[in-house]
Motif scaffolding. Structure first.
Motif, PDB file in Angstrom:
ATOM      1  N   UNK A 110      39.040  37.523  29.039  1.00  0.00           N
ATOM      2  CA  UNK A 110      38.436  36.841  30.319  1.00  0.00           C
ATOM      3  C   UNK A 110      39.599  38.612  30.585  1.00  0.00           C
ATOM      4  N   UNK A 111      39.230  39.342  32.288  1.00  0.00           N
ATOM      5  CA  UNK A 111      39.779  40.087  32.206  1.00  0.00           C
ATOM      6  C   UNK A 111      39.885  40.213  33.526  1.00  0.00           C
ATOM      7  N   UNK A 112      40.938  40.258  34.350  1.00  0.00           N
ATOM      8  CA  UNK A 112      41.078  40.199  35.821  1.00  0.00           C
ATOM      9  C   UNK A 112      40.581  40.785  36.695  1.00  0.00           C
ATOM     10  N   UNK A 113      40.406  41.557  36.623  1.00  0.00           N
ATOM     11  CA  UNK A 113      39.876  42.236  38.124  1.00  0.00           C
ATOM     12  C   UNK A 113      38.299  42.409  37.592  1.00  0.00           C
ATOM     13  N   UNK A 114      37.619  41.750  36.624  1.00  0.00           N
ATOM     14  CA  UNK A 114      36.163  41.580  36.486  1.00  0.00           C
ATOM     15  C   UNK A 114      36.091  40.393  36.484  1.00  0.00           C
ATOM     16  N   UNK A 115      36.364  39.887  35.396  1.00  0.00           N
ATOM     17  CA  UNK A 115      35.732  37.878  35.634  1.00  0.00           C
ATOM     18  C   UNK A 115      37.060  36.963  35.884  1.00  0.00           C
ATOM     19  N   UNK A 116      38.303  37.412  36.762  1.00  0.00           N
ATOM     20  CA  UNK A 116      39.277  35.969  36.462  1.00  0.00           C
ATOM     21  C   UNK A 116      38.644  34.725  36.898  1.00  0.00           C
ATOM     22  N   UNK A 117      38.316  34.781  37.686  1.00  0.00           N
ATOM     23  CA  UNK A 117      37.762  32.939  38.114  1.00  0.00           C
ATOM     24  C   UNK A 117      37.320  32.128  37.392  1.00  0.00           C
ATOM     25  N   UNK A 118      36.246  33.636  36.211  1.00  0.00           N
ATOM     26  CA  UNK A 118      35.109  32.116  35.630  1.00  0.00           C
ATOM     27  C   UNK A 118      35.536  31.769  34.305  1.00  0.00           C
ATOM     28  N   UNK A 119      36.531  31.849  34.334  1.00  0.00           N
ATOM     29  CA  UNK A 119      37.039  31.192  32.736  1.00  0.00           C
ATOM     30  C   UNK A 119      38.168  29.867  33.065  1.00  0.00           C
ATOM     31  N   UNK A 120      38.597  29.601  34.016  1.00  0.00           N
ATOM     32  CA  UNK A 120      40.272  29.269  34.380  1.00  0.00           C
ATOM     33  C   UNK A 120      39.725  28.041  34.189  1.00  0.00           C
ATOM     34  N   UNK A 121      38.626  27.268  33.944  1.00  0.00           N
ATOM     35  CA  UNK A 121      38.104  26.305  33.772  1.00  0.00           C
ATOM     36  C   UNK A 121      38.583  25.435  32.001  1.00  0.00           C
ATOM     37  N   UNK A 122      38.789  26.608  31.630  1.00  0.00           N
ATOM     38  CA  UNK A 122      38.670  26.259  29.631  1.00  0.00           C
ATOM     39  C   UNK A 122      40.204  26.718  29.968  1.00  0.00           C
ATOM     40  N   UNK A 123      40.746  25.513  29.102  1.00  0.00           N
ATOM     41  CA  UNK A 123      41.847  25.046  28.057  1.00  0.00           C
ATOM     42  C   UNK A 123      42.104  26.300  26.863  1.00  0.00           C
ATOM     43  N   UNK A 124      41.277  27.571  26.557  1.00  0.00           N
ATOM     44  CA  UNK A 124      42.037  28.584  26.269  1.00  0.00           C
ATOM     45  C   UNK A 124      40.887  29.853  26.582  1.00  0.00           C
ATOM     46  N   UNK A 125      41.681  31.409  27.352  1.00  0.00           N
ATOM     47  CA  UNK A 125      41.695  32.195  27.515  1.00  0.00           C
ATOM     48  C   UNK A 125      42.073  33.333  26.717  1.00  0.00           C
ATOM     49  N   UNK A 126      41.096  33.726  26.178  1.00  0.00           N
ATOM     50  CA  UNK A 126      41.607  35.623  25.101  1.00  0.00           C
ATOM     51  C   UNK A 126      41.216  36.194  26.073  1.00  0.00           C
ATOM     52  N   UNK A 127      42.915  37.820  26.283  1.00  0.00           N
ATOM     53  CA  UNK A 127      43.261  38.265  26.952  1.00  0.00           C
ATOM     54  C   UNK A 127      42.976  39.846  26.557  1.00  0.00           C
ATOM     55  N   UNK A 128      41.511  39.863  25.131  1.00  0.00           N
ATOM     56  CA  UNK A 128      40.807  40.409  25.241  1.00  0.00           C
ATOM     57  C   UNK A 128      42.273  41.808  24.264  1.00  0.00           C
ATOM     58  N   UNK A 129      42.156  43.067  24.104  1.00  0.00           N
ATOM     59  CA  UNK A 129      43.251  43.764  23.671  1.00  0.00           C
ATOM     60  C   UNK A 129      43.824  44.452  24.791  1.00  0.00           C
ATOM     61  N   UNK A 130      45.007  45.474  24.697  1.00  0.00           N
ATOM     62  CA  UNK A 130      45.129  46.637  25.585  1.00  0.00           C
ATOM     63  C   UNK A 130      44.279  46.918  26.183  1.00  0.00           C
ATOM     64  N   UNK A 131      43.606  47.630  24.619  1.00  0.00           N
ATOM     65  CA  UNK A 131      42.944  49.023  25.098  1.00  0.00           C
ATOM     66  C   UNK A 131      41.860  48.221  25.916  1.00  0.00           C
ATOM     67  N   UNK A 132      41.238  46.730  25.484  1.00  0.00           N
ATOM     68  CA  UNK A 132      40.235  46.042  26.511  1.00  0.00           C
ATOM     69  C   UNK A 132      40.202  46.264  27.874  1.00  0.00           C
ATOM     70  N   UNK A 133      41.838  45.789  28.560  1.00  0.00           N
ATOM     71  CA  UNK A 133      42.135  45.528  29.378  1.00  0.00           C
ATOM     72  C   UNK A 133      42.276  46.722  29.987  1.00  0.00           C
TER      73      UNK A 133
END
Length: 311
Positions: A110-133
């Motif tokens: 999950x990267x907020x500026x790209x796909x924030x709303x796509x996965x909010x129904x999931x019980x676990x979302x991953x914020x990738x890494x600092x470099x990824x964000x």
């Protein structure tokens, strides 16, 4: 559902402590419940106690024994990729929304500026890494202005002082997780990630470089797309900015690149140089890697609450 929900943060290191301060100072919908650590003498737990936040040094098991556990709706995990699997299983089974700040990548990237709303129904979302964000939004911006992005490579350079034990223990997972997310979220066909821990004194601010090969892209369209994406990221990370204008090199049919495993490439070689200045909530402003990770996680949790309120 109340407009404020209680949260717990697993991990009292740099990331967890910075996130705690952000929640207390800036969040629209989150309220600190418990900061969880394993070292009773950690600075993060001491700071939490001074700020009036409940704490435990007995990990997730200790949290589950606390009366506050019943009111926790969101659990942020800022521990390690290894520990997150167990943490996620327990918290999801207990009905908690899990936001993973480790590179475990159990839930969707999950990267907020790209796909924030796509996965909010999931019980676990991953914020990738600092470099990824920091860099995946730029890869996505290039991809939406191009026909194809056969390859994208990112280099994240952070100060050694902003990399705590958890970050250092997750270096291999950082590169693997970020590389996969460059492809799955950024839209590149092949991705590569490199992290550099810079020991320079005084500490250097976080710097990120994105290299991408783009087919069917116009430089002006790419530059406009990148500028719009930077503005989107700045809505939750004010210290995020371009260091200079986007750089282009045109690879023509008369001199194509030969890329092992891909073949020949003609099109645009794009280079984007970024800087991330932290808000200095915990570590000084050079620690943009903390700021972008914790800001992205908080933005995701705030949006999750808004979605529940509007359901």
């Amino acid at each position: 559902m109340s407009s404020k929900v209680k949260v717990a943060i697993l991990g009292s290191g740099n990331i967890g402590t910075d996130l705690m301060i952000k929640v207390m100072r800036q969040s629209r919908h989150l309220e600190m419940g418990v900061l969880v650590g394993v070292d009773p003498d950690s600075d993060g737990l001491a700071r939490a106690r001074r700020m009036g936040v409940a704490t435990t040094h007995e990990g997730l098991e200790g949290l589950m024994r606390m009366p506050e556990w019943a009111d926790i709706r969101v659990v942020f995990d800022a521990t390690s990729a290894y520990a997150h699997k167990t943490h996620s299983e327990i918290c999801v089974a207990a009905g908690k929304q899990v936001i993973d700040l480790t590179p475990a990548a159990i839930g969707p990237f999950t990267v907020p500026s790209v796909n924030l709303d796509d996965h909010l129904g999931q019980p676990n979302v991953n914020m990738v890494t600092c470099g990824g964000q920091a860099t995946i939004p730029i890869v996505a911006a290039i991809r939406r202005a191009a026909k194809r992005v056969p390859y994208a490579e990112i280099v994240a350079s952070i100060s050694s002082k902003s990399a705590g034990p958890g970050t250092r223990a997750n270096i291999d997972e950082f590169t693997e997780t970020t590389s996969r997310a460059i492809e799955r979220v950024g839209g590149a066909e092949r991705g590569k990630a490199i992290i550099v821990l810079n020991p320079a004194e005084p500490p250097l601010i976080m710097r990120d470089t994105v290299f991408a090969l783009a087919e069917g892209a116009d430089p002006a369209a790419v530059e406009a797309s990148v500028a719009a994406m930077v503005k989107d990221v700045q809505s939750y990370v004010p210290g995020y900015r371009l260091k200079q204008t986007v750089q282009f090199e045109r690879i023509g049919d008369n001199d194509p690149l030969l890329i092992p495993g891909y073949g020949t490439f003609t099109g645009l070689k794009v280079a984007v140089l970024l800087e991330v200045e932290g808000a200095a909530h915990y570590l000084p402003a050079y620690a943009g890697n903390l700021d972008i990770m914790t800001s992205a996680a908080m933005a995701t949790a705030d949006r999750w609450v808004e979605r529940k309120l509007n359901a």
